[in-house]
Design a protein around this motif. Sequence first.
Motif, mmCIF file in Angstrom:
data_model
loop_
_atom_site.group_PDB
_atom_site.id
_atom_site.type_symbol
_atom_site.label_atom_id
_atom_site.label_comp_id
_atom_site.label_asym_id
_atom_site.label_seq_id
_atom_site.Cartn_x
_atom_site.Cartn_y
_atom_site.Cartn_z
ATOM 1 N N LEU A 35 0.357 -5.248 -10.289
ATOM 2 C CA LEU A 35 1.289 -4.147 -10.015
ATOM 3 C C LEU A 35 2.600 -4.361 -10.777
ATOM 4 O O LEU A 35 3.160 -3.430 -11.364
ATOM 5 N N GLU A 72 -6.711 -2.593 -0.028
ATOM 6 C CA GLU A 72 -7.204 -2.108 1.266
ATOM 7 C C GLU A 72 -8.392 -2.950 1.718
ATOM 8 O O GLU A 72 -8.499 -3.367 2.878
ATOM 9 N N ARG A 93 -4.998 0.012 -5.132
ATOM 10 C CA ARG A 93 -4.930 0.408 -3.741
ATOM 11 C C ARG A 93 -6.259 0.109 -3.040
ATOM 12 O O ARG A 93 -6.285 -0.456 -1.945
ATOM 13 N N ASP A 94 -7.350 0.503 -3.689
ATOM 14 C CA ASP A 94 -8.654 0.260 -3.074
ATOM 15 C C ASP A 94 -8.873 -1.230 -2.843
ATOM 16 O O ASP A 94 -9.329 -1.652 -1.777
ATOM 17 N N TYR A 146 -4.972 -11.148 -3.474
ATOM 18 C CA TYR A 146 -3.810 -10.281 -3.232
ATOM 19 C C TYR A 146 -2.678 -10.635 -4.189
ATOM 20 O O TYR A 146 -2.007 -9.757 -4.745
ATOM 21 N N LEU A 181 -3.432 2.214 -10.600
ATOM 22 C CA LEU A 181 -2.808 2.183 -9.272
ATOM 23 C C LEU A 181 -3.854 2.450 -8.193
ATOM 24 O O LEU A 181 -3.886 1.800 -7.139
ATOM 25 N N GLY A 182 -4.745 3.400 -8.488
ATOM 26 C CA GLY A 182 -5.798 3.724 -7.522
ATOM 27 C C GLY A 182 -6.700 2.523 -7.264
ATOM 28 O O GLY A 182 -7.019 2.201 -6.112
ATOM 29 N N LEU A 195 0.824 -1.209 0.000
ATOM 30 C CA LEU A 195 0.000 0.000 0.000
ATOM 31 C C LEU A 195 0.850 1.248 0.000
ATOM 32 O O LEU A 195 0.589 2.212 -0.727
ATOM 33 N N SER A 196 1.904 1.215 0.820
ATOM 34 C CA SER A 196 2.722 2.431 0.886
ATOM 35 C C SER A 196 3.458 2.649 -0.440
ATOM 36 O O SER A 196 3.659 3.791 -0.865
ATOM 37 N N VAL A 230 2.363 1.825 -3.428
ATOM 38 C CA VAL A 230 1.412 2.401 -4.383
ATOM 39 C C VAL A 230 1.187 3.880 -4.079
ATOM 40 O O VAL A 230 1.157 4.731 -4.978
ATOM 41 N N GLY A 231 1.107 4.165 -2.784
ATOM 42 C CA GLY A 231 0.914 5.568 -2.393
ATOM 43 C C GLY A 231 2.080 6.427 -2.858
ATOM 44 O O GLY A 231 1.899 7.534 -3.380
#
Lengths: 536, 711
Positions: free
Chosen positions: B566, B510, B506-507, B559, B502-503, B469-470, B472-473
């Motif tokens: 990714l 999460e 991430r969703d 996952y 990417l968004g 997650l980080s 991707v952020g």
Amino acid sequence: MVRRKLAIEAPEPRVSRKRELPNDPYEVPDEADTPKRRRRRLEPKSTVHSGINGEIDWDNDDVGERSAVVQESPTKRRGRPPKSAATATPNGQTATPSTRGQRIFAETPLKPRPDGIDTPSRRTIADRSARKKSARALIDRVIGGAVSDDEVEEDIAREIYESSANEEEDAEEDEQGDQDEGQHPTTPSKSPGRKRRAHPRKRSPTPPRELPPHEQYFYQNKPGLAKTSNNTLSTLDLLTHDEYFSVLRQLQDPHAADVDFLQSLHAQSFPQWAFELSQGFSTCLYGYGSKRRLLHNFATYLSSQHPTHRIVIINGYVRTLTARDILSTLATALPSSPASSNSTNSGGGGAPHPSSTVGALLTHLSSTPITLTILINSIDGPPLRKPALQSLLSHLAAHPQIRLACTADTPDFPLLWDAGQRAAFNFLFHDCTTFAAFAPCELEVVDEVHELLGRRARRAGGKEGVVFVLRSLPENARALFRLLAGEVLVAMDEQGGAAAAAGGEEVGVEYRMVYNRAVEEFICSSEMAFRTLLKE
Amino acid sequence: MTESEGGRMQFEEDDHRAAFVFSNLRAEDAAAKHSSRPAKRRKVARPDAPKPQAVAEAEASFPPLFDGAESPDAVRLRKELFETSWPIVEDGIQHVLREANRTTLDEVTSFLQRAAEAKTGKIAAGFIITGPNIASQDLLFEQLAETLSAATQASFVRLRAADAPNLKAALKKIIRDATTGRSEDGDGMDAEGRKYLDYDLEGLLAFLAQHQLPLRVIVSFQDSEAFESGLLSDLIALFHSWRDRIQFDVLFGIATSVELFEARLLKSTARQLYGAQFDVVQADSVLESVIKSAVAGTRATLRIGPSLLRSLVERQQGQAAGVQAFISSLKYAYMCHFYANPLSVLLAGDDRLQPTLLQPEHIEAVRTLDSFQSHVEAAVEARQLNHAQSLIEDDQYLATQILRQAQKRQAYLLHLLRSLHLVQCTGLSTASFVELYISALSGGIDIEQASGTVPLEDAIKRLNPGDFLSLVGRLLSAVRTGSSELGLRGWEAEAEELVGALGELRDEVEGLVERSKSNGATLKSKYSAQSRILRTTVVAQKVQLSRDTATLTEEDKAYTKAVDTLLELASQALHCDPIESLFLHEAWVFDSKAPYRDVFVPAPGATFDRALSRPQDYLACACCSKANGGLASTLPTTAILYHLYTEAGALINVADLWSAYYALVGDESDVGLDERSALVCFYRGLAELRMMGFVKQSRKKADHVAKLKWL
């Protein structure tokens, strides 16, 4: 190539004979090994031959030598102490035809050779055990006939063996050269030379070639190696200044055209250098030959490109150059500024300190739009080698309105500057080998050579010399000299062109007249005193 | 020797003078006379007027290339390009350098202010660890002088060891700098009719009081290691005794360490100091930011090729050459490119690069390029035969193609920098930016594990959900903000696809994390789970190893899929070709090491050795070429002597040298010099050897000289 064949043949009987010696614990009698070994010897031998000076000797003597080898070696072989057999063999072989062999003749052949110890060359001593071991390993392998499962090991063994064999060949070759020379038994005059050859490795006549410089340094500085002849130049009439210059004038340099061409090649880079200078770099031209002409031409080029720029040339080879010379010249190059440069100097009272003058000069320069180009001949010349001067120059070069180009004549010039100065100079280096001869102003040839030989001190002439002599004279004598010089000059002027055309006919002044003038000027009171002064 | 006597006589007088102003008049005069007969020197008073020069520009223009066939417009354009592109880069560098010292400056300033208020009764001393390179200190101390005199109103004096050999000189320098720096009317010494000695601090006090300046002086010792320790102790003691009248603060630039420095001072002196230590940003990181801004950044017009850049960086690290040297090298690369490469005109923007500017020579030059050849070959392989044929035959077609390359170049560079920026932001690569940049230039960017230049594949696969997650952020924010150092703006608008994907990822992840948390399991992918679990079982006294095919939950599988996505996204986004694969890269990449090495790292020893041992390399004369590095009688005298010299030992007998030389060039040889002439040559050669420092006098034996050089 008869010679080469003979050389190959010579070791053969000995190698096989050596094998028969049962005493040596390391030797394994094995005939199978010998051919291999011989083959290996063959290669280095032929290569060594071509490079060694002793070759000619070989040619002359090889017939006699071979017969000597064949005949003599069996008798000597018997007397050899078994311990040294393995290593001494190659040398023993070459030693046989030498005078030493003849000496032994007189003695009982059974006696061990007295000088058997010095035969192994010094170089091979270190390799000896490694070599033996590798030889044994090779032999074992051949005897056993076993397929070696460790090829690498064998390779290593072979390599050690071969390399040392190589060296031995080398050493052998050297000695052979020596001893062949001494081998003319018919000339008794050579006998002192022969005695010296008892220690052949001590002074190797042929220095190893193609060593890297550092190795060469250590090789040539080995203690005891520096053997030079005792010849001196006493028989030679050394040159005087006059003779030097008169001969020089008639000499023609066969390379003059090439040198000129080289100059013109360098001259093509003028625009590039000018561009580099304009971009805040300094250029440094280095390489063999005088670059004074080149720099002068560069100055001409620059001034034709930028008529408004001021150019100052500093001659680093002039031995009397000081920081003050540089600064005062720079100051005159700038339009006069009564405000800054002069007043601060006088304000200080005493002699102006160079660094303060520099500051004043640079601030003054910044206030004007002028671009100042400094060209320095021989930045590594003796007067410029002082750190203070270099830091002064780097300080100058760092100023944006000052451009600096210099030439360097020695290979060591980069040692002049530390990192800070180097950054201030911001140098770009260009190889400008010109091969041009150094002019008399750059290099006082005769003085340099005589000083090098320790013959005579520097010529007392030149400006310094005259100043020194005059300073040591009493005041009246000095005045008289001035008077005399003045009179001579006047006389020269009067006779004028005539004298010059006559080829420098001596100009005379009348004794009486000079005396009268001297009395007029209260230099001397009596004729007696006048004579004494004149003598001075 | 044979240089015309007439010409030489002209210069004779000047040559003996130590320093003189070169006058154009005389040179022109000489040049004029050079051709005519050597007449007497005319004493012309002044030149009537400087010649009306056609090239009265500020600086001379570049010489035209293509054997002079280059059009003046193209030449001018090259020059303008250089003049516009370098200053931009240089400004960027200066900015970087100044920024690098910013924190140090702030710290020092605040320390001195605090020290002034503290009233410790001691001298405030700042120890600035500058590192070994004294060349780069100048800028720091210049900045210190600016900031501190602005912040504290104190006089700032910079001392260097060379300026201050003893106490008196140091004091003189301090007083002079403190007084002249502030006001213009210099002579403030004798305000009350009293004259002070120029090394009397009393004078400084009077001056400061008279001009109502703060009674405070900051003295900086730039290279404190080079100062004599006695002098430092004396100065500090003196400053301390003056504390009640003038407040002195000192700053030391230290290359080694404070402990070593303290050990050089007297204990009593050290006790009078109240010090603090400041570190300057390390040269490595400064270099990296300089490269980011000036070499890699978008501001740089010219690209430094990978091999040159690598050698520059290696020189920095290996020889501690200093950032200044790097900047000079960079500038020189720019100069070389625009000065000597006619194709550099292609770097001009569309508005200035007219098709008419391209001469037939330009087209011809393009056709000789390697990249042209590979471009055509690629076209042939791709069955674009018409394209290839027109490239080779049709000048007009090629010209339009050339002009079109400018956009491709921009696009390529932008893509390269963005990819690099993203790679940096992943934080998964251990390589520094400089290494990444160099390898990207030479080999392109490819994140495949086995063959890629930047193997990130495994690292991405092994990510756990938190890191995922980080990462991707970070990528998202990198796309959004860009990089100011590189001069990259955010490119969110252009990369909608990537940002969108990417968004989504991430969703999704999460959500997966939430779900698995509620299930009480930790989320893992098949890459991170599999390899770790290895089961050992003992069955009938035998150990059995079995891989545990750990059961992956639904979330885990999802996952895993996300990780794969990714990876795919990354390999698409982070992909770039090597710079050499581009058509016409020669026009905007400078990658030649030779001029750089020749000019910045001279090898004078080798040069002298070559000149003397193989003079035909320079002279190109027929007579010496036969010698081929050996000894020949036709060589210049010094070269012959040098040959003999290299053969001789450490001690050389001049008599033997002479006889060897004479045997070579004497009557019997083909040169046939008589003895006196040969001796003259011999003298000259020997004197030159001595001047170059090859030999010196030896007292060991008569007529012997010692060898000094082993080149």
